[in-house]
Motif scaffolding. Structure first.
Motif, PDB file in Angstrom:
ATOM      1  N   ARG A  51     -14.256  -3.588   5.591  1.00  0.00           N
ATOM      2  CA  ARG A  51     -14.175  -5.043   4.970  1.00  0.00           C
ATOM      3  C   ARG A  51     -13.202  -4.923   3.793  1.00  0.00           C
ATOM      4  N   GLU A  52     -12.650  -3.706   3.287  1.00  0.00           N
ATOM      5  CA  GLU A  52     -11.637  -3.556   2.411  1.00  0.00           C
ATOM      6  C   GLU A  52     -10.463  -4.494   2.409  1.00  0.00           C
ATOM      7  N   LYS A  53     -10.123  -4.976   1.209  1.00  0.00           N
ATOM      8  CA  LYS A  53      -8.570  -5.988   1.369  1.00  0.00           C
ATOM      9  C   LYS A  53      -7.807  -5.646   0.541  1.00  0.00           C
ATOM     10  N   SER A  54      -6.416  -6.054   1.024  1.00  0.00           N
ATOM     11  CA  SER A  54      -5.325  -5.803   0.122  1.00  0.00           C
ATOM     12  C   SER A  54      -4.207  -6.796   0.521  1.00  0.00           C
ATOM     13  N   ARG A  55      -3.465  -7.307  -0.393  1.00  0.00           N
ATOM     14  CA  ARG A  55      -2.349  -8.248  -0.139  1.00  0.00           C
ATOM     15  C   ARG A  55      -1.199  -7.381   0.662  1.00  0.00           C
ATOM     16  N   ALA A  56      -0.559  -8.220   1.395  1.00  0.00           N
ATOM     17  CA  ALA A  56       0.620  -7.410   2.144  1.00  0.00           C
ATOM     18  C   ALA A  56       1.948  -8.320   1.804  1.00  0.00           C
ATOM     19  N   GLU A  57       2.952  -7.541   2.160  1.00  0.00           N
ATOM     20  CA  GLU A  57       4.336  -8.064   2.018  1.00  0.00           C
ATOM     21  C   GLU A  57       5.099  -7.676   3.484  1.00  0.00           C
ATOM     22  N   VAL A  58       6.059  -8.600   3.906  1.00  0.00           N
ATOM     23  CA  VAL A  58       6.791  -8.546   4.909  1.00  0.00           C
ATOM     24  C   VAL A  58       7.743  -7.601   4.881  1.00  0.00           C
ATOM     25  N   MET A  59       7.893  -6.586   5.468  1.00  0.00           N
ATOM     26  CA  MET A  59       8.974  -5.388   5.402  1.00  0.00           C
ATOM     27  C   MET A  59      10.235  -5.905   6.524  1.00  0.00           C
ATOM     28  N   VAL A  60       9.808  -6.057   7.562  1.00  0.00           N
ATOM     29  CA  VAL A  60      11.024  -6.669   8.398  1.00  0.00           C
ATOM     30  C   VAL A  60      10.295  -7.816   9.612  1.00  0.00           C
ATOM     31  N   ILE A  61      11.097  -8.556   9.583  1.00  0.00           N
ATOM     32  CA  ILE A  61      10.520  -9.743  10.542  1.00  0.00           C
ATOM     33  C   ILE A  61      11.735 -10.049  11.667  1.00  0.00           C
ATOM     34  N   ASP A  62      11.589 -10.342  12.873  1.00  0.00           N
ATOM     35  CA  ASP A  62      12.329 -10.855  13.755  1.00  0.00           C
ATOM     36  C   ASP A  62      11.632 -11.992  14.655  1.00  0.00           C
ATOM     37  N   TYR A  63      12.048 -13.161  14.340  1.00  0.00           N
ATOM     38  CA  TYR A  63      11.364 -14.219  14.879  1.00  0.00           C
ATOM     39  C   TYR A  63      11.803 -14.552  16.576  1.00  0.00           C
ATOM     40  N   GLU A  64      12.768 -13.935  16.641  1.00  0.00           N
ATOM     41  CA  GLU A  64      13.741 -14.185  18.072  1.00  0.00           C
ATOM     42  C   GLU A  64      12.728 -13.152  19.018  1.00  0.00           C
ATOM     43  N   ALA A  65      12.612 -11.884  18.626  1.00  0.00           N
ATOM     44  CA  ALA A  65      11.659 -10.988  19.166  1.00  0.00           C
ATOM     45  C   ALA A  65      10.055 -11.169  19.089  1.00  0.00           C
ATOM     46  N   ASN A  66       9.826 -11.973  18.002  1.00  0.00           N
ATOM     47  CA  ASN A  66       8.341 -12.136  17.664  1.00  0.00           C
ATOM     48  C   ASN A  66       7.646 -11.078  17.517  1.00  0.00           C
ATOM     49  N   LEU A  67       8.492 -10.169  16.536  1.00  0.00           N
ATOM     50  CA  LEU A  67       7.613  -8.884  15.990  1.00  0.00           C
ATOM     51  C   LEU A  67       7.911  -8.773  14.391  1.00  0.00           C
ATOM     52  N   ALA A  68       6.877  -8.196  13.712  1.00  0.00           N
ATOM     53  CA  ALA A  68       7.000  -8.132  12.222  1.00  0.00           C
ATOM     54  C   ALA A  68       6.359  -6.779  11.668  1.00  0.00           C
ATOM     55  N   LEU A  69       6.814  -6.283  10.734  1.00  0.00           N
ATOM     56  CA  LEU A  69       6.329  -5.010  10.154  1.00  0.00           C
ATOM     57  C   LEU A  69       5.712  -5.324   8.725  1.00  0.00           C
ATOM     58  N   LEU A  70       4.619  -5.452   8.417  1.00  0.00           N
ATOM     59  CA  LEU A  70       4.050  -5.562   6.968  1.00  0.00           C
ATOM     60  C   LEU A  70       3.536  -4.193   6.468  1.00  0.00           C
ATOM     61  N   LYS A  71       3.474  -4.337   4.947  1.00  0.00           N
ATOM     62  CA  LYS A  71       3.183  -3.117   4.257  1.00  0.00           C
ATOM     63  C   LYS A  71       2.420  -3.440   2.959  1.00  0.00           C
TER      64      LYS A  71
END
Length: 550
Positions: A145-165
């Motif tokens: 249950r450890e938590k961390s904020r995240a940011e979007v590295m890459v996002i593609d709404y057409e292919a519906n995929l994203a990478l978070l960091k």
């Protein structure tokens, strides 16, 4: 094994999947092997009844010993599989989008949760749409249950995929990255990993019914796995991993509870997305830039004098400035080969894994933006080889952008007239059946934009509504009218509007539309008072220009 034996009255030593049984009785030692519930004596004297009883006692304690051998210090020689909880992670999203029918107004904040997949020490894969218009993203480890904020590295709404960091350094250092598998075929069994609130992973098994091109949520077509299975209710996340033998086969995209079918974003689409993002500069999925129809009409074949041995697709439209346009492709051409493969009359080719599948998959996932694609056309009775440089078509390159996400909608208010640029996002706010419920004149531009002359306008600027004031009596009900000009100046995009309002004609602002009432006049001297009323009554602040500041 002699060096491993100890003088226990009864003992069981694990060696791969066999267990060595040692029974000590007085000065006699009996040694045997246990495999599949059977004991084979290796050496020792004749077994007496008492010894048989001792062996029976060993058999009774074998289940406990086996469990201990897996939980304790003695492990089977096969590498242990890490807990699945260490390869997946909860993603909590708070988001707030704009109401495009009132572009100054925000929707209420909403929360979504998803299950992401750990791909490396810095990257988590999720689907993109749950992140749309996000305000806050939080990661949560399922086990601790450890938590961390995240940011979007890459996002593609057409292919519906994203990478978070994760923002916390080393947050994923104790996680186990999950590898991808590319060996999924029709008929294979896959597991959909659902996660209970307690953190327990519930594998839901299903069979791949088909692998085919499918419309993704924003109407772009990509490869998809169709899975037949029933999901458990009560803890369904916005996205879930789909796994084959503990490797990632895809990500959940859509679930139809009535038909009990699941659309999955497959590994080929994910791998293309990751390869594109690897260098830190994401270009998107390429397009060829032309529309086509099937070539199975015998009348059309005779009219175009196409020989019976020629198969392919009929080019119906060319996107101006696109790859096909630059390569010299023309309407009426017959494309017979693309990328070294022959095309059927329906635009399909023989894929080595998936069988007959649309050529769009080869273009979108077989190449990257900037790659050269060779193709062959039949034109004027002969075949001709051409090549095009593939490119991506971003949303703002459309006459009607297919989506506006993560940015406010563009608008301009003058004299109570709300002027906007048309987008599919605006039309979608009419509901799931928006193509039937939205104004037909606006739907026309959305559906036929590739056939319209781009030199006439870059975007569709239209009057979306009129804010009621004491000065707008008589035309307060006007709505959804396309603006053709302001003060005798053509309006090709929203940036043209502020400049046009700086030049009144004969002391009035003249706003022209493509439908009745054709013209609305505004008194420039009344505009400051109109804007004051709008600010006081409706709380719409600012200088009434588009979000670009123009």
């Amino acid at each position: 094994m002699s060096e491993m034996r100890k003088e226990f009255p009864a003992a069981c030593i694990s060696h791969k999947h066999d267990f060595y049984v040692i029974i000590r009785r007085s000065d006699r030692t009996f040694t045997g092997t246990l495999s599949g519930g059977n004991i084979t004596i290796l050496r020792g004297n004749t077994i007496t009844m008492k010894n048989i009883l001792r062996i029976c006692l060993v058999l009774m304690i074998i289940p406990t010993l086996i469990q201990c051998s897996h939980l304790g210090g003695r492990q089977p020689s096969d590498a242990a599989v890490p807990p699945v909880e260490r390869s997946i992670i909860r993603v909590h999203i708070t988001r707030q989008g704009y109401f495009h029918h009132r572009p100054w107004q925000l929707h209420r904040p909403s929360n979504r949760s998803a299950i992401g997949v750990v791909l490396s020490a810095e990257h988590i894969l999720v689907t993109a749409l749950p992140l749309a218009n996000h305000r806050y993203i939080e990661l949560e480890k399922i086990d601790s249950r450890e938590k961390s904020r995240a940011e979007v590295m890459v996002i593609d709404y057409e292919a519906n995929l994203a990478l978070l960091k994760p923002e916390t350094e080393g947050f994923l250092s104790d996680r186990v990255p999950m590898a991808l598998t590319n060996d999924t075929r029709e008929g294979d069994s896959l597991e959909l990993w659902q996660i209970k609130r307690s953190g327990e992973v519930l594998p839901i098994k299903g069979t791949v019914a088909s692998i085919e091109l499918s419309a993704y949520p924003l109407d772009h077509s990509f490869l998809a796995y169709k899975l037949n299975t029933r999901m458990q209710g009560g803890f369904i996340y916005a996205t879930l991993p789909v796994v084959k033998k503990n490797k990632l086969a895809g990500m959940l995209q859509r679930y139809d509870s009535q038909s009990q079918t699941i659309d999955i974003i497959p590994e080929p689409v994910i791998s293309h997305f990751l390869a594109d993002a690897a260098d830190g500069h994401y270009s998107g999925f390429p397009i060829a830039g032309f529309g086509f129809s099937a070539l199975n009409d015998p009348q059309l074949r005779r009219y175009e004098a196409i020989p019976d041995n020629i198969g392919g697709i009929y080019v119906q439209s060319i996107i101006k400035g696109g790859p096909a346009d630059g390569a010299g492709l023309s309407e009426g051409d017959i494309v017979t080969r693309i990328g070294g493969v022959d095309l059927s009359n329906y635009g399909r080719y023989d894929h080595p894994f998936y069988g007959r599948i649309s050529i769009q998959h080869l273009i979108r996932c077989g190449y990257q933006v900037g790659d050269t694609l060779d193709f062959t056309v039949f034109r004027n009775g002969e075949q001709k080889n051409l090549s095009m440089v593939l490119d991506h078509r971003g949303p703002q390159e459309y006459l009607v952008p297919p989506y506006i996400i993560d940015t406010p909608p563009r608008y301009y208010i003058s004299g109570g007239l709300v002027l906007q640029e048309l987008s599919t996002t605006f039309l979608r706010e009419y509901g799931s059946d928006w193509s039937a419920k939205a104004p037909i004149n606006l739907v026309f531009f959305n559906q036929n934009q590739d056939y319209l002359d781009p030199s006439v306008r870059e975007k569709i600027v239209f009057l979306s509504s009129v804010i009621p004031t004491s000065y707008t009596i008589g035309f307060e009900d006007l709505t959804n009218l396309v603006v053709t000009g302001i003060n005798n100046r053509k309006i090709r995009r929203l940036e043209d509007v502020p400049e046009a309002f700086r030049h009144p004609v004969d002391g009035f602002h003249k706003v022209e539309f493509d439908q009745h009432p054709r013209v609305v006049y505004l008194d420039p001297d009344q505009l400051p008072d109109i804007h004051r009323q709008i600010t006081q009554r409706y709380g719409i602040d600012g200088n009434f220009v588009s979000p670009t500041g123009k």
